[in-house]
Design a protein around this motif. Structure first.
Motif, short mmCIF file in Angstrom:
data_model
loop_
_atom_site.label_atom_id
_atom_site.label_comp_id
_atom_site.label_asym_id
_atom_site.label_seq_id
_atom_site.Cartn_x
_atom_site.Cartn_y
_atom_site.Cartn_z
N THR A 44 -13.12 4.89 -0.11
CA THR A 44 -11.65 4.83 -0.16
C THR A 44 -11.06 6.20 -0.44
O THR A 44 -10.10 6.62 0.20
CB THR A 44 -11.20 3.86 -1.29
N LYS A 45 -11.65 6.89 -1.39
CA LYS A 45 -11.12 8.18 -1.85
C LYS A 45 -11.00 9.19 -0.70
O LYS A 45 -10.16 10.07 -0.72
CB LYS A 45 -12.07 8.70 -2.94
N TYR A 46 -11.86 9.04 0.32
CA TYR A 46 -11.90 10.03 1.40
C TYR A 46 -11.16 9.55 2.65
O TYR A 46 -11.19 10.23 3.69
CB TYR A 46 -13.36 10.35 1.75
N ALA A 47 -10.50 8.40 2.57
CA ALA A 47 -9.74 7.89 3.73
C ALA A 47 -8.49 8.73 3.90
O ALA A 47 -7.60 8.71 3.06
CB ALA A 47 -9.38 6.42 3.50
N GLN A 48 -8.43 9.48 5.00
CA GLN A 48 -7.32 10.41 5.19
C GLN A 48 -6.12 9.75 5.85
O GLN A 48 -4.98 9.92 5.44
CB GLN A 48 -7.77 11.59 6.07
N GLY A 49 -6.39 8.99 6.91
CA GLY A 49 -5.31 8.55 7.81
C GLY A 49 -4.24 7.72 7.14
O GLY A 49 -3.09 8.13 7.03
N GLY A 50 -4.58 6.52 6.69
CA GLY A 50 -3.57 5.68 6.06
C GLY A 50 -3.85 4.20 6.23
O GLY A 50 -4.99 3.80 6.45
N VAL A 51 -2.79 3.40 6.13
CA VAL A 51 -2.89 1.95 6.26
C VAL A 51 -2.07 1.55 7.49
O VAL A 51 -0.88 1.84 7.57
CB VAL A 51 -2.33 1.22 5.02
N ALA A 52 -2.72 0.88 8.44
CA ALA A 52 -2.00 0.39 9.63
C ALA A 52 -1.28 -0.90 9.26
O ALA A 52 -1.91 -1.88 8.89
CB ALA A 52 -2.98 0.15 10.77
N VAL A 53 0.04 -0.88 9.36
CA VAL A 53 0.81 -2.07 8.95
C VAL A 53 2.15 -2.06 9.69
O VAL A 53 2.76 -1.01 9.90
CB VAL A 53 1.00 -2.07 7.41
N VAL A 54 2.58 -3.24 10.12
CA VAL A 54 3.83 -3.35 10.90
C VAL A 54 5.02 -3.40 9.94
O VAL A 54 5.23 -4.40 9.25
CB VAL A 54 3.80 -4.60 11.80
N LEU A 55 5.78 -2.30 9.90
CA LEU A 55 6.97 -2.24 9.03
C LEU A 55 8.23 -2.04 9.85
O LEU A 55 9.29 -2.55 9.51
CB LEU A 55 6.82 -1.09 8.02
N ASN A 56 8.13 -1.29 10.94
CA ASN A 56 9.30 -1.01 11.79
C ASN A 56 9.38 -2.06 12.91
O ASN A 56 8.82 -1.88 13.98
CB ASN A 56 9.17 0.40 12.37
N THR A 57 10.06 -3.15 12.63
CA THR A 57 10.05 -4.27 13.59
C THR A 57 11.00 -4.04 14.77
O THR A 57 11.03 -4.84 15.71
CB THR A 57 10.41 -5.59 12.88
#
Length: 517
Positions: A44-57
């Protein structure tokens, strides 16, 4: 012996999220987290990119995210699981924020969404280029606020306890009763008996040596579950990250985030050609399996050791703002991204398979659960879509908690025998462990890499058998230490990857065998 209601093995986003939720639900029940290094050391500590999640509908939708995931998984995703994870995502993400995790916003005050390979829209929430580090920080802060959680760093889980260990076997159906755990500070093996055990021990990257993972990623949870006869599946689908900073040293390598290609960077060969245009219409933003296989083909054609990531056309100030750690790493290596190309090569990054679980995180062994990279949920299929890993961990940690929150049953401890190491000696021959480790990693890179063949896989099995026999003998005669246990686990994992590769007769996603054409 330590007795606890919930034993969590691993301290990444999956394990910590579950621990926080179940501790909040049952303040009178105990949660014990064991982790073999410092409490914050995890993939987890080395995950650079992020979290893929639908927020902008307005621009994005659940259906688009579902479709992108299914395309990346190349027909092997469980569609119901994909639907569930994508739709649960926003709720689980909002919980992270309530626990104090910070994510980048733009000038309008909205989340600054990134775009990565395989995604049709901008939907990746991030904290600069250290998203995993920020998530880990927030979760640990919450863990330490909860009095019923105990964290035991430098404690290595050796084996999960099932009927195989009990003097009085309870039934023919396997159940988990906790784990034998090595206290690395005094080398004593303790029993941690638990009503429910969660394996959240991360990935397997170090089996290959060249990896984006930290050196602790040795497949311990999968190996323990395999030895306990749990169902393991899809181990052939090892995802190689296409753009890892090239160096000639073995061990953990520095990841150049997929988001850099999302930001507009080009891949070039030594001649300066943008070769990805010849392989996929999405070019640099094709999914990871395609980009990695394309780079592999380019390197085999040219005989070169690496390709390049060209960021020279990008706006430097904006690059520094989005990727401060990547920029600094390049500067430290005398690479000026405004003038110089970054040398990159694929390296092992993520395992799409693992311990088979249902949507509640239940394994095939009673009272044993798994979530995070150690598990095989059906979300990723043959290839994980970028930034779906933190999302999966958050959703499944919640699902395990929700399932166990309904099972508020009494805990009846059983009689568990002490660890038996009579007749063993302290092994001073660390060179034997190191020699076998290097041999194993070279074998996996050379014979079981991005592109495989039946001949190479069969040779790998024979060579692995020699290493296995030597290490098992060492294991039976030695007092245990972490390095020896890790090596034994990596051999188990290698065996599963090779065997399940030989069983797959069709190329899918991250799996490519020249004999399947």
């Amino acid at each position: 012996m330590i007795t606890t209601h919930y034993l969590v093995i691993g301290s990444g986003v999956a394990g910590l999220t579950f621990a926080v939720k179940i501790a909040e639900k049952f303040p009178n029940k105990t949660v014990t987290i064991v982790t073999k290094s410092n409490e914050d050391e995890s993939n987890t500590k080395y995950a650079q990119g992020g979290v893929a999640v639908v927020l902008n509908t307005e621009d994005d939708s659940f259906q688009k995210h579902i479709q992108d995931t299914l395309i990346a998984g190349d027909g092997l995703c469980d569609t119901a699981v994909v639907n569930m994870v994508v739709k649960e995502g926003p709720k689980r993400f909002k919980e992270l924020i309530t626990w104090g995790a910070n994510f980048d916003v733009n000038s309008e005050g909205n989340f600054d969404l990134g775009k990565e390979g395989g995604h049709s829209e901008y939907r990746v929430v991030h904290h600069k280029d250290i998203t995993g580090y920020e998530v880990e920080r927030a979760l640990l802060q919450r863990v330490h606020q909860l009095e019923n959680i105990t964290v035991l760093p430098h404690h290595f889980a050796v084996d999960i306890i099932t009927e195989h260990h009990l003097k009085e076997k309870k039934s023919s159906h396997l159940s988990c009763y906790g784990a034998y755990v090595l206290n690395e500070r005094n080398n004593e093996i303790i029993i941690i008996q638990a009503q429910h055990t969660l394996l959240a021990s991360g990935g397997i990257g170090n089996v290959y040596g060249h990896t984006t993972n930290p050196i602790i990623a040795t497949g311990d949870g999968i190996a323990m579950a395999y030895r306990a006869k749990a169902l393991i599946k899809d181990m052939e689908f090892v995802q190689f990250h296409p753009t890892v900073l090239y160096n000639q040293e073995q061990g953990s390598s520095f990841l150049i985030s997929e988001a850099v290609r999302g930001f507009g960077a080009y891949l070039r060969n030594k001649k300066g050609e943008r070769f990805m245009l010849a392989y996929d219409e999405r070019a640099e933003l094709a999914s990871r399996d395609i980009v990695s296989q394309s780079i592999d083909k380019e390197l085999k054609k040219s005989g070169d050791s690496h390709v390049f990531l060209d960021c020279t056309h990008l706006e430097v100030a904006s690059f520094k703002k989005h990727f401060p750690n990547i920029y600094q790493k390049c500067i430290d290596l005398h690479i000026d991204i405004s003038k110089d190309w970054i040398p990159v090569v694929p390296a092992s990054h993520y395992l799409c398979g693992g311990i088979v679980v249902d949507t509640n995180g239940k394994t095939s062994i009673k009272n044993l659960f798994a979530c995070g990279e150690v598990s095989r949920t059906g979300l990723h299929g043959a290839n994980r879509l970028a930034s779906n890993s933190l999302l999966e961990a958050l959703v499944y940690a919640h699902n395990v908690h929700r399932f166990l929150a309904k099972k508020d049953t009494n805990f009846s401890p059983v009689l568990i025998p002490d660890w038996n190491d009579k007749g063993t000696l302290i092994n001073e021959e660390h060179i034997l462990i190191q020699h076998n480790l290097k041999e194993l990693q070279a074998l996996m890179r050379d014979y079981v890499g991005i592109v495989r063949s039946n001949q190479r896989l069969k040779k790998a099995l024979k060579k692995l058998d020699v290493i296995y026999t030597e290490v098992e003998e060492l294991y039976k005669t030695s007092k245990l230490n972490t390095a020896l246990c890790e090596l034994r686990n990596m051999i188990n994992v290698a065996y599963l990857i090779i065997n399940q590769s030989l069983e797959r007769k069709e190329n899918k996603g991250g799996y490519f065998n020249v004999d399947n054409n």
